[in-house]
Design a protein around this motif. Structure first.
Motif, short mmCIF file in Angstrom:
data_model
loop_
_atom_site.label_atom_id
_atom_site.label_comp_id
_atom_site.label_asym_id
_atom_site.label_seq_id
_atom_site.Cartn_x
_atom_site.Cartn_y
_atom_site.Cartn_z
N UNK A 276 -6.38 0.34 6.21
CA UNK A 276 -6.43 1.80 6.29
C UNK A 276 -5.01 2.37 6.43
N UNK A 277 -4.72 3.39 5.63
CA UNK A 277 -3.42 4.03 5.70
C UNK A 277 -3.20 4.68 7.07
N UNK A 278 -1.96 4.57 7.55
CA UNK A 278 -1.54 5.27 8.75
C UNK A 278 -0.52 6.33 8.32
N UNK A 279 -0.90 7.58 8.41
CA UNK A 279 -0.08 8.66 7.86
C UNK A 279 1.30 8.75 8.51
N UNK A 280 1.41 8.33 9.75
CA UNK A 280 2.69 8.48 10.47
C UNK A 280 3.51 7.20 10.46
N UNK A 281 3.15 6.24 9.59
CA UNK A 281 3.81 4.95 9.61
C UNK A 281 4.31 4.58 8.22
N UNK B 30 6.22 12.82 -6.22
CA UNK B 30 6.37 11.37 -6.11
C UNK B 30 5.90 10.76 -7.42
N UNK B 31 6.80 10.07 -8.12
CA UNK B 31 6.44 9.37 -9.35
C UNK B 31 6.25 7.91 -9.01
N UNK B 32 5.01 7.45 -9.08
CA UNK B 32 4.63 6.13 -8.61
C UNK B 32 3.90 6.28 -7.29
N UNK B 33 2.68 5.78 -7.24
CA UNK B 33 1.82 6.02 -6.07
C UNK B 33 1.72 4.83 -5.12
N UNK B 34 1.51 3.62 -5.68
CA UNK B 34 1.30 2.46 -4.82
C UNK B 34 0.10 2.69 -3.93
N UNK C 297 -4.83 3.96 -8.29
CA UNK C 297 -5.40 5.12 -7.60
C UNK C 297 -6.70 4.74 -6.90
N UNK C 298 -7.57 4.06 -7.64
CA UNK C 298 -8.86 3.66 -7.08
C UNK C 298 -8.70 2.75 -5.88
N UNK C 299 -7.78 1.79 -5.98
CA UNK C 299 -7.56 0.85 -4.87
C UNK C 299 -7.00 1.56 -3.64
N UNK D 210 -9.71 0.99 -0.92
CA UNK D 210 -9.30 -0.11 -0.05
C UNK D 210 -8.35 0.33 1.06
N UNK D 211 -7.59 1.42 0.82
CA UNK D 211 -6.56 1.81 1.78
C UNK D 211 -6.81 3.17 2.41
N UNK D 212 -7.87 3.84 1.98
CA UNK D 212 -8.25 5.08 2.65
C UNK D 212 -7.46 6.30 2.29
N UNK D 213 -6.73 6.28 1.16
CA UNK D 213 -6.01 7.49 0.74
C UNK D 213 -7.03 8.59 0.46
N UNK D 214 -6.73 9.84 0.83
CA UNK D 214 -7.72 10.92 0.69
C UNK D 214 -8.22 11.10 -0.74
#
Length: 290
Positions: free
Chosen positions: A1-6, A45-49, A76-78, A82-86
């Motif tokens: 899960x993504x941590x927005x502040x990290x 941002x060009x390139x999302x990861x 994008x799907x992953x 998998x990582x919880x991006x909004x």
């Protein structure tokens, strides 16, 4: 899960550190107002990861409106599944959000941050050619699946570079590019030289730096703006920064002037944005004017 502040990866920390310190140097009021939520700061941002960079910027800077361009729908799907991006950030080819309302989980996790994120599934060149938006700062981290920085994103006469400047604010616009040695770069013989203090970054990197500087500041420019690179600690990456709007003296001392100014701004960024890491270490390492 993504941590927005990290931010866990050193090169991403470097991009954020040099980007925010540089734009603070060229337009301090914009950054300060954006941090207070009183003014929008338009970010591309060009390139999302996994999306850690746009999430971090949107969560730390309440005035940041962050557009992200990613060519690979699987990425994008992953990042979402998998990582919880909004998921609410996804934008369709028509320019509208894929989901008319954020889901309850996005509201709970991101507390409004997701409303300032827009994620486009698009080729970077196509996006730049078709966009009419103006950006204050642009981050480029666009290595492909074979770990190669696509030629069309750095060749001097490419449509991408010829039009990138039109999407960048003319007075303070700043571009940050992640660079590192990859399969497209040949090995440098200087690696075998004793006493080498830093790892050469590949024979094409100087061309990339020159191409971005010429495209954004003007070929042979000695007017407003400057470009520099810094080495990223612990990894074989370099952050390239090209900035419009800062004027220094036409002297050999300009390198020290810019570095000292950036170091001061890095300390200011740490306090202003309440950074969870030191920006200063990402400014002073291997600083070189282009």
């Amino acid at each position: 899960m993504q941590q927005a502040h990290c931010l866990a990866v050193p090169y991403v920390k470097s991009m954020v550190s040099v980007g925010l310190a540089t734009i603070l140097l060229s337009n301090g009021d914009l950054v300060k107002n954006a941090v207070r939520g009183k003014q929008n700061m338009n970010v591309l941002c060009i390139g999302h990861g996994g999306g850690s960079l746009p999430l971090f910027l949107a969560s730390r800077i309440p005035g940041a409106i962050v557009h992200t361009v990613e060519i690979d729908p699987t990425v994008i799907s992953a990042s979402i599944q998998a990582m919880g991006f909004p998921s609410y950030s996804v934008v369709t080819s028509s320019g509208k959000r894929a989901y008319p309302k954020p889901n309850p989980l996005d509201k709970l996790l991101w507390k409004g941050t997701h409303e300032r994120l827009l994620l486009f599934n698009s080729d970077a060149e196509k996006f730049i050619l078709e966009s009419t938006d103006m950006y204050d700062i642009i981050f480029i981290d666009a290595y492909d699946g074979e770990d190669i920085f696509p030629h069309k994103l750095w060749e001097p006469n490419s449509p991408f570079l010829r039009n990138l400047g039109d999407r960048l604010h003319p007075d303070h616009g700043t571009v940050v590019v992640n660079l590192h040695t990859d399969a497209d770069f040949v090995e440098d013989d200087s690696l075998s030289q004793p006493g080498l203090s830093s790892l050469p970054m590949g024979r094409h990197v100087s061309k990339v730096c020159g191409a971005y500087k010429d495209a954004l500041l003007g070929k042979g420019s000695s007017g407003n703006g400057f470009a520099y690179t810094v080495s990223v600690p612990w990894v074989c990456n370099t952050s390239l920064v090209v900035c419009r709007g800062f004027v220094g003296p036409e002297e050999s001392s300009i390198s020290n002037l810019v570095l000292n100014s950036l170091m001061c701004k890095a300390l200011e960024v740490e306090k202003l944005v309440e950074m969870p890491f030191s920006c200063l270490q990402y400014i002073k390492g291997g600083f070189t004017l282009v």
